[in-house]
Design an enzyme around this catalytic site. Sequence first.
Site, PDB file in Angstrom:
ATOM      1  CB  THR A 230      40.035  38.026  48.253  1.00  0.00           C
ATOM      2  OG1 THR A 230      40.640  38.235  49.534  1.00  0.00           O
ATOM      3  CG2 THR A 230      38.550  37.783  48.432  1.00  0.00           C
TER       4      THR A 230
ATOM      5  CB  SER B 258      48.159  38.319  47.992  1.00  0.00           C
ATOM      6  OG  SER B 258      47.682  39.625  47.826  1.00  0.00           O
TER       7      SER B 258
ATOM      8  CG  HIS C 183      48.675  42.935  50.348  1.00  0.00           C
ATOM      9  ND1 HIS C 183      48.448  43.021  51.700  1.00  0.00           N
ATOM     10  CD2 HIS C 183      47.668  42.188  49.851  1.00  0.00           C
ATOM     11  CE1 HIS C 183      47.332  42.358  52.004  1.00  0.00           C
ATOM     12  NE2 HIS C 183      46.849  41.838  50.901  1.00  0.00           N
TER      13      HIS C 183
ATOM     14  CB  CYS D 135      39.471  43.875  62.339  1.00  0.00           C
ATOM     15  SG  CYS D 135      37.770  44.133  62.757  1.00  0.00           S
TER      16      CYS D 135
HETATM   17  C1  PLP Z   1      45.839  37.987  53.291  1.00  0.00           C
HETATM   18  C2  PLP Z   1      45.299  36.646  53.019  1.00  0.00           C
HETATM   19  C3  PLP Z   1      44.311  36.442  52.042  1.00  0.00           C
HETATM   20  C4  PLP Z   1      43.682  37.585  51.281  1.00  0.00           C
HETATM   21  O1  PLP Z   1      44.601  38.211  50.444  1.00  0.00           O
HETATM   22  P1  PLP Z   1      44.235  39.565  49.655  1.00  0.00           P
HETATM   23  O2  PLP Z   1      45.302  39.712  48.642  1.00  0.00           O
HETATM   24  O3  PLP Z   1      44.270  40.636  50.690  1.00  0.00           O
HETATM   25  O4  PLP Z   1      42.887  39.387  49.054  1.00  0.00           O
HETATM   26  C5  PLP Z   1      43.890  35.155  51.807  1.00  0.00           C
HETATM   27  N1  PLP Z   1      44.408  34.105  52.469  1.00  0.00           N
HETATM   28  C6  PLP Z   1      45.354  34.255  53.406  1.00  0.00           C
HETATM   29  C7  PLP Z   1      45.910  33.058  54.099  1.00  0.00           C
HETATM   30  C8  PLP Z   1      45.828  35.516  53.719  1.00  0.00           C
HETATM   31  O5  PLP Z   1      46.769  35.666  54.659  1.00  0.00           O
END
Ligand code: PLP
Length: 378
Positions: free
Chosen positions: A75, A198, A200, A322
Amino acid sequence: MDHQPIYLDYNATTPCDPRVVEAMLPYFTQYFGNPASADHQYGWKAKDAADEAREQIAALIGAAAGQVIFTSGATESINLGLKSIAAKAGHIISCKTEHKAVLDTLAYLETKGLSVTYLDTNESGALSPAAVEAAVTPDTIAVAIMYANNETGVIHPVKEIGNITRQHNIAFFCDATQAVGKINVDVERDNIDLMAFSSHKLYGPKGVGALYTRQRRTLFAQQHGGSHEFGLRSGTLNMPGIVGFGKAAAICALEMQQEAQRLSALRDQLEQTMLQQLPGASVNGGHNRLPHVTNLLLPHPNAEQLLLSLSAHLALSRGSACSGLVQQPSHVLKAMGLNDEQVYRAVRFSLGRFTSGNDIDKAMMYITHAILHGEPAG
Ligand SMILES: *Cc1c(COP(=O)(O)O)cnc(C)c1O
């Protein structure tokens, strides 16, 4: 959660790989230094570790280490990338099925004068490169299209879109959060200029991510103070997180190809069995999908109730995680032409590294039993 439900929601987040946790642990205690401390060994050790992680992450996406900026997650990377692009006035081409992190940032930038075209997909969630090309105007400064969709797993024609942006000399921003570490992503082959992802989502810890940038001078810091990360993202680095992210990336580079084969076999088995045993079930999303994802329309009037009734056994979701108190019907499935009644029947299955064949057998049993007999299996 003594008896843990089977987890089939890897697109929402992944558990840390134990090898990742092991790599992180010394950076909480023994090697706790600040990589910005230039005058002693504690600082040097941390700096070396951050450099190594940057190399590992860059290697996974075909980039150079100096093109990777650490952030708190996708994000933040999306905000940094899109707000940097929009420092120049103009027009951006995006798509209705993007993640909210992109859509909400673009909506904000529209209030600041940016103009945005949101392209439609077809009923399979696919975006045509010709539609992207046709949307280019003399004012267009960038295209912001995701690599693979988080709800359906649909993979966009990223290389073709990258070629179009090259020909028109405009920037290509890509949210590759679901693709990096799962399928081969190469910023050179795909002509990507800015790419968010990201930790995680690829078996690393939460709260750390990266923005790939082809040229650092195109970025504008959104957070100031201390000149960390080439002055583009100030603040002391999250060292355990970064070390874990690097380790997670290195593991993905070694294992993702084999893992994709194993998971696509399990996914296909799940999908085919559900389609056979549940009359009226269908798949949302065409053939070009991430290997571990299937989004199914189930013959049950309310997926929310179905998942709730199975929550002791299965952890699945209706779509994206969600974010607020109220879950809106999926904007992705609506953009693909599904009506509300259909959207309420959709369930996303996302498999991952720790999903076994036995997990899939059980999941199929629970779901089919609940739908065909109207109650959870005993
Ligand atoms: C999970 C996700 C995000 C956000 O990632 P974070 O690291 O949780 O901020 C953005 N774009 C996509 C496509 C995602 O699957």
